[in-house]
Design a protein around this motif. Structure first.
Motif, PDB file in Angstrom:
ATOM      1  N   LYS A  47       0.838  -1.216   0.000  1.00  0.00           N
ATOM      2  CA  LYS A  47       0.000   0.000   0.000  1.00  0.00           C
ATOM      3  C   LYS A  47       0.863   1.254   0.000  1.00  0.00           C
ATOM      4  O   LYS A  47       0.570   2.226  -0.687  1.00  0.00           O
ATOM      5  CB  LYS A  47      -0.931   0.014   1.218  1.00  0.00           C
ATOM      6  N   ALA A  48       1.938   1.237   0.780  1.00  0.00           N
ATOM      7  CA  ALA A  48       2.821   2.402   0.835  1.00  0.00           C
ATOM      8  C   ALA A  48       3.474   2.647  -0.521  1.00  0.00           C
ATOM      9  O   ALA A  48       3.528   3.791  -0.991  1.00  0.00           O
ATOM     10  CB  ALA A  48       3.885   2.206   1.914  1.00  0.00           C
ATOM     11  N   ALA A  49       3.967   1.582  -1.151  1.00  0.00           N
ATOM     12  CA  ALA A  49       4.603   1.738  -2.469  1.00  0.00           C
ATOM     13  C   ALA A  49       3.625   2.327  -3.474  1.00  0.00           C
ATOM     14  O   ALA A  49       3.981   3.216  -4.255  1.00  0.00           O
ATOM     15  CB  ALA A  49       5.130   0.393  -2.949  1.00  0.00           C
ATOM     16  N   GLU A  50       2.410   1.858  -3.437  1.00  0.00           N
ATOM     17  CA  GLU A  50       1.385   2.376  -4.349  1.00  0.00           C
ATOM     18  C   GLU A  50       1.044   3.827  -4.019  1.00  0.00           C
ATOM     19  O   GLU A  50       0.991   4.683  -4.897  1.00  0.00           O
ATOM     20  CB  GLU A  50       0.129   1.503  -4.257  1.00  0.00           C
ATOM     21  N   GLN A  51       0.834   4.102  -2.747  1.00  0.00           N
ATOM     22  CA  GLN A  51       0.426   5.445  -2.325  1.00  0.00           C
ATOM     23  C   GLN A  51       1.480   6.507  -2.640  1.00  0.00           C
ATOM     24  O   GLN A  51       1.155   7.618  -3.028  1.00  0.00           O
ATOM     25  CB  GLN A  51       0.135   5.444  -0.819  1.00  0.00           C
ATOM     26  N   TYR A  52       2.745   6.149  -2.506  1.00  0.00           N
ATOM     27  CA  TYR A  52       3.807   7.136  -2.679  1.00  0.00           C
ATOM     28  C   TYR A  52       4.501   7.069  -4.030  1.00  0.00           C
ATOM     29  O   TYR A  52       5.456   7.797  -4.275  1.00  0.00           O
ATOM     30  CB  TYR A  52       4.815   7.025  -1.535  1.00  0.00           C
ATOM     31  N   GLY A  53       4.022   6.208  -4.915  1.00  0.00           N
ATOM     32  CA  GLY A  53       4.538   6.169  -6.277  1.00  0.00           C
ATOM     33  C   GLY A  53       5.935   5.588  -6.404  1.00  0.00           C
ATOM     34  O   GLY A  53       6.732   6.053  -7.219  1.00  0.00           O
ATOM     35  N   ALA A  54       6.218   4.571  -5.609  1.00  0.00           N
ATOM     36  CA  ALA A  54       7.543   3.956  -5.659  1.00  0.00           C
ATOM     37  C   ALA A  54       7.753   3.249  -6.994  1.00  0.00           C
ATOM     38  O   ALA A  54       6.876   2.563  -7.496  1.00  0.00           O
ATOM     39  CB  ALA A  54       7.692   2.951  -4.521  1.00  0.00           C
ATOM     40  N   ILE A  55       8.920   3.448  -7.558  1.00  0.00           N
ATOM     41  CA  ILE A  55       9.308   2.749  -8.778  1.00  0.00           C
ATOM     42  C   ILE A  55       9.933   1.425  -8.352  1.00  0.00           C
ATOM     43  O   ILE A  55      10.879   1.406  -7.547  1.00  0.00           O
ATOM     44  CB  ILE A  55      10.316   3.580  -9.598  1.00  0.00           C
ATOM     45  N   ALA A  56       9.417   0.330  -8.892  1.00  0.00           N
ATOM     46  CA  ALA A  56       9.933  -0.997  -8.555  1.00  0.00           C
ATOM     47  C   ALA A  56      11.419  -1.069  -8.883  1.00  0.00           C
ATOM     48  O   ALA A  56      11.858  -0.626  -9.935  1.00  0.00           O
ATOM     49  CB  ALA A  56       9.164  -2.073  -9.321  1.00  0.00           C
ATOM     50  N   GLY A  57      12.190  -1.605  -7.958  1.00  0.00           N
ATOM     51  CA  GLY A  57      13.630  -1.708  -8.148  1.00  0.00           C
ATOM     52  C   GLY A  57      14.393  -0.444  -7.797  1.00  0.00           C
ATOM     53  O   GLY A  57      15.614  -0.414  -7.850  1.00  0.00           O
ATOM     54  N   LYS A  58      13.688   0.609  -7.433  1.00  0.00           N
ATOM     55  CA  LYS A  58      14.312   1.889  -7.057  1.00  0.00           C
ATOM     56  C   LYS A  58      14.011   2.222  -5.591  1.00  0.00           C
ATOM     57  O   LYS A  58      14.874   2.680  -4.862  1.00  0.00           O
ATOM     58  CB  LYS A  58      13.813   2.995  -7.982  1.00  0.00           C
ATOM     59  N   TRP A  59      12.756   2.018  -5.196  1.00  0.00           N
ATOM     60  CA  TRP A  59      12.328   2.403  -3.846  1.00  0.00           C
ATOM     61  C   TRP A  59      11.583   1.230  -3.236  1.00  0.00           C
ATOM     62  O   TRP A  59      10.564   0.787  -3.757  1.00  0.00           O
ATOM     63  CB  TRP A  59      11.447   3.626  -3.923  1.00  0.00           C
ATOM     64  N   TRP A  60      12.104   0.737  -2.119  1.00  0.00           N
ATOM     65  CA  TRP A  60      11.490  -0.385  -1.411  1.00  0.00           C
ATOM     66  C   TRP A  60      10.883   0.093  -0.105  1.00  0.00           C
ATOM     67  O   TRP A  60      11.454   0.924   0.592  1.00  0.00           O
ATOM     68  CB  TRP A  60      12.534  -1.444  -1.064  1.00  0.00           C
ATOM     69  N   PHE A  61       9.727  -0.449   0.213  1.00  0.00           N
ATOM     70  CA  PHE A  61       9.090  -0.255   1.511  1.00  0.00           C
ATOM     71  C   PHE A  61       9.163  -1.582   2.239  1.00  0.00           C
ATOM     72  O   PHE A  61       8.773  -2.614   1.691  1.00  0.00           O
ATOM     73  CB  PHE A  61       7.635   0.198   1.340  1.00  0.00           C
ATOM     74  N   LEU A  62       9.677  -1.563   3.468  1.00  0.00           N
ATOM     75  CA  LEU A  62       9.869  -2.777   4.240  1.00  0.00           C
ATOM     76  C   LEU A  62       9.161  -2.669   5.578  1.00  0.00           C
ATOM     77  O   LEU A  62       9.089  -1.590   6.167  1.00  0.00           O
ATOM     78  CB  LEU A  62      11.366  -3.017   4.488  1.00  0.00           C
TER      79      LEU A  62
END
Length: 133
Positions: A47-62
């Motif tokens: 949900k965090a990756a989606e909400q904040y527009g994380a680019i896969a392979g660039k920004w990880w939420f753990l």
């Protein structure tokens, strides 16, 4: 880069995460610049990756259990809120040897400008250090 997100903590500022989105965009094409955000409460990593527009392979939420959160807090010399939650607006510049190179207040524009400058310096050092190898 490392940061911490407590989405449902009282007084938590959205500004550090917004600044990370800015860093992600500025260094979108540079594979050496990666972002990690540890979620301490309030959201799932997906949900965090989606909400904040994380680019896969660039920004990880753990995310992790309380014990994992406590270990991370100790690694960054942070204190816990209610013995389980990390709440900080600090952003951490981590080098490729996993050393903290700088700590920046993610709510202050001048601090983020300094962070961006220091990322550029670190990349310059890497480029010239690698060329000599």
């Amino acid at each position: 880069m490392a940061s911490f997100l407590c989405a449902n903590c009282p007084g938590a500022s959205p500004e550090p995460i917004a600044q990370l989105a800015r860093v992600q965009e500025l260094y979108r094409q540079d594979p050496q610049v990666k972002l990690v955000t540890y979620i301490t409460a309030g959201l799932t990593p997906e949900k965090a990756a989606e909400q904040y527009g994380a680019i896969a392979g660039k920004w990880w939420f753990l995310a992790g259990d309380t014990t994992a959160v406590q270990r991370v807090a100790e690694d960054y010399h942070l204190s816990l809120v209610d013995n389980s939650t990390i709440q900080t607006s600090n952003l951490f510049l981590i080098d490729r040897d996993q050393h903290v190179r700088g700590i920046y207040d993610g709510t202050k524009h001048k601090e983020i400008d300094r962070l961006l400058t220091e990322i550029g310096v670190l990349l310059y050092i890497y480029e010239h250090d690698d060329a000599g190898r």
